[in-house]
Scaffold this motif. Structure first.
Motif, mmCIF file in Angstrom:
data_model
loop_
_atom_site.group_PDB
_atom_site.id
_atom_site.type_symbol
_atom_site.label_atom_id
_atom_site.label_comp_id
_atom_site.label_asym_id
_atom_site.label_seq_id
_atom_site.Cartn_x
_atom_site.Cartn_y
_atom_site.Cartn_z
ATOM 1 N N ILE A 171 70.478 61.209 26.002
ATOM 2 C CA ILE A 171 69.256 61.498 25.244
ATOM 3 C C ILE A 171 69.584 62.228 23.948
ATOM 4 C CG2 ILE A 171 68.751 63.682 26.421
ATOM 5 C CD1 ILE A 171 66.231 61.010 25.239
ATOM 6 N N HIS A 172 70.627 63.054 23.958
ATOM 7 C CA HIS A 172 71.042 63.720 22.726
ATOM 8 C C HIS A 172 71.623 62.712 21.734
ATOM 9 C CE1 HIS A 172 70.663 67.244 25.344
ATOM 10 N NE2 HIS A 172 70.565 67.953 24.235
ATOM 11 N N LEU A 173 72.360 61.731 22.238
ATOM 12 C CA LEU A 173 72.894 60.690 21.355
ATOM 13 C C LEU A 173 71.756 59.863 20.758
ATOM 14 C CD1 LEU A 173 75.919 59.441 23.533
ATOM 15 C CD2 LEU A 173 76.034 60.795 21.434
ATOM 16 N N LEU A 174 70.745 59.539 21.580
ATOM 17 C CA LEU A 174 69.618 58.743 21.091
ATOM 18 C C LEU A 174 68.855 59.464 19.988
ATOM 19 C CD1 LEU A 174 68.136 57.331 24.437
ATOM 20 C CD2 LEU A 174 69.241 56.005 22.631
ATOM 21 N N ARG A 175 68.681 60.769 20.140
ATOM 22 C CA ARG A 175 67.932 61.524 19.135
ATOM 23 C C ARG A 175 68.659 61.572 17.797
ATOM 24 N NH1 ARG A 175 63.294 60.555 21.014
ATOM 25 N NH2 ARG A 175 62.459 61.917 22.643
ATOM 26 N N VAL A 231 61.061 61.195 28.851
ATOM 27 C CA VAL A 231 61.303 62.204 27.830
ATOM 28 C C VAL A 231 60.165 62.104 26.821
ATOM 29 C CG1 VAL A 231 62.932 63.125 26.146
ATOM 30 C CG2 VAL A 231 63.784 61.879 28.147
ATOM 31 N N LYS A 232 59.478 63.192 26.590
ATOM 32 C CA LYS A 232 58.330 63.185 25.694
ATOM 33 C C LYS A 232 58.751 62.983 24.244
ATOM 34 C CE LYS A 232 55.636 66.174 28.749
ATOM 35 N NZ LYS A 232 54.946 67.481 28.897
ATOM 36 N N SER A 233 57.801 62.661 23.412
ATOM 37 C CA SER A 233 58.056 62.433 21.993
ATOM 38 C C SER A 233 58.773 63.631 21.375
ATOM 39 C CB SER A 233 56.735 62.181 21.268
ATOM 40 O OG SER A 233 56.947 62.012 19.891
ATOM 41 N N GLY A 234 59.955 63.377 20.803
ATOM 42 C CA GLY A 234 60.735 64.416 20.156
ATOM 43 C C GLY A 234 61.501 65.318 21.102
ATOM 44 N N GLY A 235 61.297 65.155 22.412
ATOM 45 C CA GLY A 235 61.939 66.041 23.380
ATOM 46 C C GLY A 235 63.325 65.584 23.797
ATOM 47 N N LYS A 236 64.013 66.461 24.556
ATOM 48 C CA LYS A 236 65.337 66.140 25.071
ATOM 49 C C LYS A 236 65.460 66.475 26.557
ATOM 50 C CE LYS A 236 67.703 66.834 20.636
ATOM 51 N NZ LYS A 236 68.729 67.617 19.887
ATOM 52 N N LEU A 273 64.629 65.954 30.518
ATOM 53 C CA LEU A 273 64.300 64.809 31.366
ATOM 54 C C LEU A 273 63.551 65.251 32.617
ATOM 55 C CD1 LEU A 273 66.931 63.998 29.657
ATOM 56 C CD2 LEU A 273 67.258 62.235 31.370
ATOM 57 N N GLU A 274 62.477 64.552 32.942
ATOM 58 C CA GLU A 274 61.722 64.796 34.166
ATOM 59 C C GLU A 274 61.981 63.630 35.119
ATOM 60 O OE1 GLU A 274 57.662 65.238 33.066
ATOM 61 O OE2 GLU A 274 58.057 66.901 31.673
ATOM 62 N N TRP A 275 62.670 63.924 36.243
ATOM 63 C CA TRP A 275 63.151 62.862 37.125
ATOM 64 C C TRP A 275 62.153 62.493 38.213
ATOM 65 C CZ3 TRP A 275 67.009 59.851 35.872
ATOM 66 C CH2 TRP A 275 67.986 60.326 34.988
#
Length: 375
Positions: A208-212, A246-251, A253-255
């Motif tokens: 998720i950090h790479l995607l952002r 992952v919410k908009s702009g967030g990093k 994760l809710e599993w």
């Protein structure tokens, strides 16, 4: 003979009468991936949907930059097909089919996916230039290849005469067995379910950090699914076991857990999982044998979602000596389908011979009679 042909034709007319109006569509402008108005493209958004289980897609089709990469990275065709189809089911939990439009991934190129797979897997310790095969094997076993492939799906939303990216889904294909080769010697390292889950969630957190950091993906909502591959020798596909939003702009994760499983019919696993379904398949197989004793096999792959059978795909291999045999046998099997399985189960039957596929029989919950096609 004439009655059989009429049955097939009438079914086709019935289906064609339900087809949507292909002239019902909107012409829109699709925003550029990098929000560059100079590169906006015109596209068509169809207003129809085959069913609520499928997303509408833009026309013309825009292939992903990683198109075809999935087949080389996955263990089998069974896994690669379910990896894609399962991600669409996972995506519907966040991106509804009545609101969002599907498009193949447009942000992660082939080279990017290859680089990320390498970076997200453990680094293998260098055993030295003089290391033996055994030492090199041990080094690989200490750092198995957990991540096999990364799949991207894009979801767009229409606003007036424009469509723009509204979210993405990412599938992570995880190995249950790490296969590797050293100087012509083949080795394999089984990976436990607990390790697959632990490493899958670790990889998702890093991903998720790479995607952002990808231009255009800084703010969009993201859904990530974890898919466990089966061993290469398996004739049933793997399945998703967890997904995160992952919410908009967030990093963060809710599993959530995913209760999906493929079962092979006939097998002890099928009997232990659901005895009633296993017995239904056994009776169906016996009925098949009554018509034509010289068959090579009847094998089914059942998909369970939340412990209920949703779909079963059955392959029937026979030796035929003429087209009339194929037609007669197919009609017989089509009659069995109506009685053999519950109405809520999707049943797909592929009748095959050494020459290839001979017939297709499909029964969906909303169909009173199965669709039959003879090749």
């Amino acid at each position: 003979m004439q009655k059989i042909l009429l049955l097939v034709v009438s079914t086709l007319f019935l289906l064609s009468g339900c087809l949507p109006n292909f002239g019902s569509q909107d012409e829109v402008v699709q925003e550029d991936n990098n929000n560059n108005n100079n590169n906006e493209e015109r596209a068509i958004v169809p207003k129809f949907q085959i069913s609520e289980d499928y997303y509408r897609t833009l026309t013309p089709f825009k292939p992903s930059g990683a198109r075809g990469q999935i087949t080389s990275n996955m263990s089998s065709r069974f896994d690669s097909d379910e990896f894609e189809e399962g991600l669409l089911r996972i995506s519907q939990k966040t991106f509804s089919t009545d609101k969002y439009i599907f498009q193949e991934g447009q942000y992660l190129e082939r080279e990017t996916i290859s680089e990320w797979i390498k970076a997200l897997n453990p680094t293998i310790a260098d055993p030295g230039s003089e290391a033996s095969i055994e030492d090199r094997k041990e080094a690989r076993q200490q750092a198995p290849r957990y991540l096999a492939h990364i799949l991207e799906h894009n979801f767009l939303i229409q606003e007036d005469d424009k469509v723009k990216l509204a979210g993405i889904s990412i599938g992570l294909a995880l190995n249950s067995v790490d296969y590797f080769r050293i100087e012509g010697n083949n080795f394999e390292t089984p990976i436990s379910d607990s390790t697959i889950e632990k490493e899958g969630k670790r990889i998702a957190e890093e991903l998720i950090h790479l995607l952002r950091g990808v231009e255009g993906l800084e703010e969009v909502p993201v859904t990530i699914g974890l898919f466990k591959q089966q061993p290469r020798t398996s004739i049933i596909p793997g399945s998703y076991f967890a997904y995160a939003t992952v919410k908009s702009g967030g990093k963060s994760l809710e599993w959530n857990n995913v209760n999906e499983k493929y079962v092979l019919f006939p097998s002890n696993d099928a009997t232990n999982y659901n005895r009633d379904d296993a017995e239904r398949f056994s009776r169906f197989k016996e009925d098949v044998s009554m018509y034509y004793p010289n068959h090579n096999g009847v094998v089914g792959r059942g998909l369970y979602i939340n412990d209920e059978l949703q779909k079963i795909s059955i392959d029937i291999d026979f030796q035929f000596y003429g087209k009339t045999e194929v037609i007669g046998f197919t009609q017989y099997i089509a009659g069995l389908v109506v009685e053999a399985f519950p109405d809520y189960v999707i049943v797909e039957i592929n009748v095959k011979s050494v020459a290839g596929q001979e017939a297709l029989i499909l029964k969906k919950p909303d169909m009173k009679e199965p669709f039959v096609h003879i090749y």
